[in-house]
Design an enzyme around this catalytic site. Structure first.
Site, PDB file in Angstrom:
ATOM      1  N   LYS A  96       0.863  -1.176   0.000  1.00 39.00           N
ATOM      2  CA  LYS A  96       0.000   0.000   0.000  1.00 39.00           C
ATOM      3  C   LYS A  96       0.902   1.230   0.000  1.00 39.00           C
ATOM      4  O   LYS A  96       2.091   1.137   0.362  1.00 39.00           O
ATOM      5  CB  LYS A  96      -0.843  -0.032   1.283  1.00 39.00           C
ATOM      6  CG  LYS A  96      -2.106   0.763   1.236  1.00 39.00           C
ATOM      7  CD  LYS A  96      -3.289  -0.056   0.790  1.00 39.00           C
ATOM      8  CE  LYS A  96      -4.547   0.769   0.848  1.00 39.00           C
ATOM      9  NZ  LYS A  96      -5.750   0.028   0.501  1.00 39.00           N
ATOM     10  N   GLY A 192     -21.377   5.665   6.572  1.00 40.63           N
ATOM     11  CA  GLY A 192     -20.588   6.211   5.467  1.00 40.63           C
ATOM     12  C   GLY A 192     -21.248   5.913   4.134  1.00 40.63           C
ATOM     13  O   GLY A 192     -21.354   4.754   3.722  1.00 40.63           O
ATOM     14  N   GLY A 194     -20.204   7.098   1.167  1.00 40.00           N
ATOM     15  CA  GLY A 194     -19.270   7.508   0.116  1.00 40.00           C
ATOM     16  C   GLY A 194     -19.337   6.511  -1.033  1.00 40.00           C
ATOM     17  O   GLY A 194     -20.395   5.943  -1.321  1.00 40.00           O
ATOM     18  N   VAL A 196     -18.242   3.298  -1.589  1.00 39.83           N
ATOM     19  CA  VAL A 196     -18.729   1.932  -1.356  1.00 39.83           C
ATOM     20  C   VAL A 196     -20.119   1.942  -0.717  1.00 39.83           C
ATOM     21  O   VAL A 196     -21.021   1.211  -1.144  1.00 39.83           O
ATOM     22  CB  VAL A 196     -17.750   1.131  -0.458  1.00 39.83           C
ATOM     23  CG1 VAL A 196     -18.270  -0.276  -0.237  1.00 39.83           C
ATOM     24  CG2 VAL A 196     -16.363   1.079  -1.078  1.00 39.83           C
TER      25      VAL A 196
HETATM   26  P1  NAD Z   1     -15.148   7.396   0.728  1.00 35.61           P
HETATM   27  O1  NAD Z   1     -14.147   8.373   1.232  1.00 35.61           O
HETATM   28  O2  NAD Z   1     -15.710   7.572  -0.640  1.00 35.61           O
HETATM   29  O3  NAD Z   1     -16.395   7.303   1.738  1.00 35.61           O
HETATM   30  C1  NAD Z   1     -16.277   7.347   3.114  1.00 35.61           C
HETATM   31  C2  NAD Z   1     -17.487   8.107   3.636  1.00 35.61           C
HETATM   32  O4  NAD Z   1     -17.476   8.051   5.059  1.00 35.61           O
HETATM   33  C3  NAD Z   1     -17.478   9.585   3.262  1.00 35.61           C
HETATM   34  O5  NAD Z   1     -18.701   9.932   2.660  1.00 35.61           O
HETATM   35  C4  NAD Z   1     -17.269  10.298   4.607  1.00 35.61           C
HETATM   36  O6  NAD Z   1     -17.936  11.548   4.683  1.00 35.61           O
HETATM   37  C5  NAD Z   1     -17.880   9.302   5.564  1.00 35.61           C
HETATM   38  N1  NAD Z   1     -17.428   9.436   6.948  1.00 35.61           N
HETATM   39  C6  NAD Z   1     -16.193   9.775   7.405  1.00 35.61           C
HETATM   40  N2  NAD Z   1     -16.183   9.785   8.754  1.00 35.61           N
HETATM   41  C7  NAD Z   1     -17.428   9.431   9.148  1.00 35.61           C
HETATM   42  C8  NAD Z   1     -18.043   9.261  10.410  1.00 35.61           C
HETATM   43  N3  NAD Z   1     -17.386   9.471  11.554  1.00 35.61           N
HETATM   44  N4  NAD Z   1     -19.341   8.887  10.457  1.00 35.61           N
HETATM   45  C9  NAD Z   1     -20.033   8.684   9.314  1.00 35.61           C
HETATM   46  N5  NAD Z   1     -19.504   8.844   8.079  1.00 35.61           N
HETATM   47  C10 NAD Z   1     -18.223   9.209   7.998  1.00 35.61           C
HETATM   48  O7  NAD Z   1     -14.444   5.981   0.871  1.00 35.61           O
HETATM   49  P2  NAD Z   1     -14.885   4.614   0.162  1.00 35.61           P
HETATM   50  O8  NAD Z   1     -14.095   4.427  -1.064  1.00 35.61           O
HETATM   51  O9  NAD Z   1     -16.362   4.529   0.120  1.00 35.61           O
HETATM   52  O10 NAD Z   1     -14.330   3.558   1.223  1.00 35.61           O
HETATM   53  C11 NAD Z   1     -14.954   3.378   2.477  1.00 35.61           C
HETATM   54  C12 NAD Z   1     -14.092   2.464   3.342  1.00 35.61           C
HETATM   55  O11 NAD Z   1     -13.928   1.203   2.676  1.00 35.61           O
HETATM   56  C13 NAD Z   1     -12.672   2.995   3.588  1.00 35.61           C
HETATM   57  O12 NAD Z   1     -12.256   2.576   4.862  1.00 35.61           O
HETATM   58  C14 NAD Z   1     -11.843   2.291   2.522  1.00 35.61           C
HETATM   59  O13 NAD Z   1     -10.489   2.156   2.918  1.00 35.61           O
HETATM   60  C15 NAD Z   1     -12.525   0.933   2.474  1.00 35.61           C
HETATM   61  N6  NAD Z   1     -12.367   0.234   1.187  1.00 35.61           N
HETATM   62  C16 NAD Z   1     -12.757   0.816   0.053  1.00 35.61           C
HETATM   63  C17 NAD Z   1     -12.626   0.134  -1.145  1.00 35.61           C
HETATM   64  C18 NAD Z   1     -13.083   0.746  -2.451  1.00 35.61           C
HETATM   65  O14 NAD Z   1     -13.169   0.021  -3.460  1.00 35.61           O
HETATM   66  N7  NAD Z   1     -13.376   2.021  -2.481  1.00 35.61           N
HETATM   67  C19 NAD Z   1     -12.077  -1.159  -1.172  1.00 35.61           C
HETATM   68  C20 NAD Z   1     -11.693  -1.749   0.040  1.00 35.61           C
HETATM   69  C21 NAD Z   1     -11.837  -1.027   1.223  1.00 35.61           C
END
Ligand code: NAD
Length: 357
Positions: A96, A192, A194, A196
């Protein structure tokens, strides 16, 4: 600054010691640093394991309030990628990278080209993909200087819909295993909305689940709830809301001494990396009778997709592999039940077996 002008305090020495010891205990591996004063880039690439094959891992580009936090994050995440690849039986190692987000980036193109050169220096042991704070457009810039990149706009783009697909299949498996039902009418609380979280809500709603969402970004939570006929709750209320499944899709370390006693869900399954603040929190969930679906297994859809894209494997094949996370989780749950052990412990044992040469 001249080297002799700086003397380190004992607490600075301790931080350094602690992190090196931490990396050593996890079985690292290479940890490389790049500081480029010209572009403002400060980045770390951590390669935990390359025995199983070249590692694919996202590049996180976020604010860190110290170098220690950035280093600790990249060490934890790279180790998690080894576990993820091993549990899915992918021919990949674990790595990473993190970039310490500066307040201003004067020239984004130069900034990401410099990072791309850093990736290139690893000679293919590390293949970079997008993550929090990076986008397919950033991967496009990196691709100008190295072939060791995936998730470019021409090469698959955002893996989140595939992460959400794998997570939804895993939730189906967990619900079947624990509650003996399908998802129709099952209440899922998503932390969250976002990348995912949003796609997960869509998948779940299509299967008849009832959605409860929260996000610190109110607009994002409202949009998701409106589109999928869900309910919005405040970020603090999500832990104690009445539901069947709690799906953390925002932050790491949210399963801890404070939050676990609040949970009303009988299943925890979400995409966030490193959800357990500490190993013993997996035991705590087990003791409370809550099924914990290991994060690095249920969120592996994005890695499977990125890996297939990099190797030009047919998308149909990749999708079938992602759907297969249902069975992978089922097998882990069966073994944990048969051995009467916490799921978190059993999944670590399986990874250990696969990572030991
Ligand atoms: P993202 O940044 O698009 O979404 C995260 C969301 O969480 C945001 O909308 C943010 O405002 C919200 N958030 C932050 N703090 C918060 C809180 N205290 N309470 C409520 N909401 C809160 O990220 P993502 O790509 O959707 O990924 C989400 C998680 O999954 C991360 O931990 C990431 O590492 C993990 N992940 C993502 C992927 C992927 O394909 N995107 C793959 C594996 C793991």
């Amino acid at each position: 600054m001249l080297l002799q002008e700086k003397t380190f305090t004992s607490s600075e020495h301790n931080d350094c010691n602690r992190l090196f010891k931490y990396a050593e205990d996890l079985g690292f591996g290479d940890i490389k640093f790049k500081i480029d004063a010209k572009t403002g880039l400060r980045a770390i690439i951590a390669i935990h394991n390359k025995e199983r094959g070249p590692a694919i891992g996202g590049c996180r580009h976020i604010y860190y309030d110290s170098y220690d936090k950035a280093l600790e994050d990249v060490i934890r995440l790279a180790h998690g990628m080894s576990s993820k690849a091993a549990i899915c039986n992918l021919p990949r190692g674990g790595a990473k990278s993190v970039i310490l987000r500066p307040t201003i980036i004067k020239d984004r193109e130069a900034f990401f080209r410099s990072f791309g050169e850093f990736v290139h220096e690893q000679q293919g042991a590390y293949i970079v993909a997008e993550d929090s704070g990076t986008s397919p457009a950033d991967m496009d810039i990196i691709a100008q200087v190295t072939p060791y990149v995936t998730c470019t706009s021409a090469g698959g783009g955002d893996p989140s819909p595939y992460t959400a697909l794998g997570l939804c299949r895993s939730i189906e498996a967990a619900v079947k295993f624990k509650l003996g039902s399908n998802l129709n009418g099952i209440r899922v609380a998503i932390q969250g909305t976002g990348h995912v979280g949003y796609y997960l809500a869509r998948e779940l709603a299509n299967l008849g689940a009832k959605i409860i969402v929260t996000d610190i970004d109110q607009t994002s939570a409202n949009r998701c709830a409106t589109e999928f006929d869900g309910q919005v709750v405040s970020p603090d209320a999500i832990y104690s809301i009445e539901c069947d499944v709690f799906a953390p899709c925002a932050l790491g370390a949210i399963l801890n001494d404070t939050t676990i006693p609040l949970l009303k869900a009988s299943i925890v399954a979400g995409s966030a990396n490193n959800q357990l603040a500490h190993k013993h929190h997996g035991v705590m969930l087990h003791q409370r009778g809550i099924l914990y679906a290991p994060d690095f297994l249920v969120n592996a859809g994005g890695l499977i997709y990125a890996s297939a894209n990099y190797d030009h494997i047919d998308l149909k094949e990749a999708k079938a592999q992602i759907e297969g996370l249902y069975q992978s989780l089922w097998d882990v749950l069966e073994r944990a039940k048969a051995e009467n052990k916490p799921v978190s412990e059993v999944v670590d044992e399986i990874v250990e077996e696969r990572l030991t040469p």
